[in-house]
Design a protein around this motif. Structure first.
Motif: not given
Length: 300
Positions: A29-46, A87-88, A202-205
């Motif tokens: 959010f700080g870098v891209l200014n996007i509130l990424n709801i898909a962040h939870g899915s990345l957690y689950a995929i991990g 990809l995203l 930033a998004f990859v991180a």
């Protein structure tokens, strides 16, 4: 006395993995200014990927060197970040930079729904268990209390992650460039900064931190469908309490959520879910932008 110690330690353990996930969310959010709801899915995929890789590791003779399962956990998080991050970000989100915030939320929510179904297609609906890494570090005795050593390893990982992110942003040349992009991407672009590359990095991180949170918690839980839903809700509470885009805020928010939840579990179990949002509401009553919100330039 034992009760207060138990609440503190349990809260610290819960806050540790939650901070790892939340700091990735607030970084994006700080870098891209996007509130990424898909962040939870990345957690689950991990979590799913690490469970699969650790299972495969022991399936090919990893019992001879069980400590290698920790390498498999980290490798899973790196793999998810390197695949899902570009990809995203390059494939979708870059087309929505500078657009309305509500549109960005809807786009990431759509990605979240797609990834939730994709995980069911890939891993099915049965739970995955990967307990081997959880038992390797033995038990830790704190007075009359006994804890699994792995829980304290997660706390150590959270501390390392927090220091690494802070040092990277404030003590490196690349971090200074990232901060410049955060404050003024247009001016940074005119000064020769490759802003799209900063956004991608930033998004990859952020994706790596989400996947790392899933990877380190996979040995502690049952990995099953719906995992990302619960995590993203609590992670949102953390970053809202701390202030969107604030790394120290994510740490303080995670501690507040972790300890308040632990206190509720031990003292008033019926209010376990309510207490998190109660703390968030109290904070927002006095600090609507969060405890460590970024300073916004006033437009005239």
């Amino acid at each position: 006395m034992d009760l207060f110690a138990t609440i503190f330690v349990d809260g610290l353990i819960y806050a540790a993995w939650l901070f790892i996930v939340s700091v990735g969310l607030t970084l994006v959010f700080g870098v891209l200014n996007i509130l990424n709801i898909a962040h939870g899915s990345l957690y689950a995929i991990g979590a799913y990927t690490s469970a699969s890789m650790v299972g495969a590791y022991f399936g090919v003779g990893g019992d001879a060197f069980p400590w290698g399962s920790y390498v498999a956990l980290i490798a899973a998080a790196i793999l998810v970040a390197l695949v899902m991050g570009p990809l995203l970000e390059r494939g979708l989100l870059r087309f929505f930079y500078g657009r309305d915030e509500v549109l960005n939320v809807l786009v990431t929510y759509a990605v979240f729904l797609i990834l939730e179904d994709a995980m069911k297609l890939i891993w099915g609906v049965n739970p995955y268990y990967v307990y081997e890494p959880y038992t390797l570090l033995g038990d830790v005795e704190l007075g009359s209390l006994f804890y699994v050593g792995y829980d304290f390893a997660v706390i150590a990982i959270a501390i390392v992650v927090g220091l690494a992110v802070w040092m990277s942003l404030n003590r490196t040349r690349t971090g200074k460039v990232v901060l410049a992009v955060i404050h003024d991407p247009e001016m940074s672009r005119t000064m020769g900064v490759n802003v799209p590359r900063i956004y991608l990095g930033a998004f990859v991180a952020g994706a790596f931190l989400a996947a790392l949170g899933g990877a380190v918690t996979a040995p502690m839980i049952s990995v099953q469908p719906g995992l990302g839903v619960n995590v993203i809700i609590v992670a949102f509470a953390v970053v809202i309490i701390g202030g969107l885009g604030s790394i120290p805020g994510a740490a303080i928010g995670a501690l507040m959520v972790g300890i308040s939840r632990a206190a509720s579990v031990h003292l008033l179990p019926e209010a376990e879910l309510f207490i998190i949002y109660f703390v968030m509401a109290i904070v927002l009553m006095f600090r609507p932008e969060g405890l460590f919100a970024k300073t916004q330039a006033r437009k005239i």
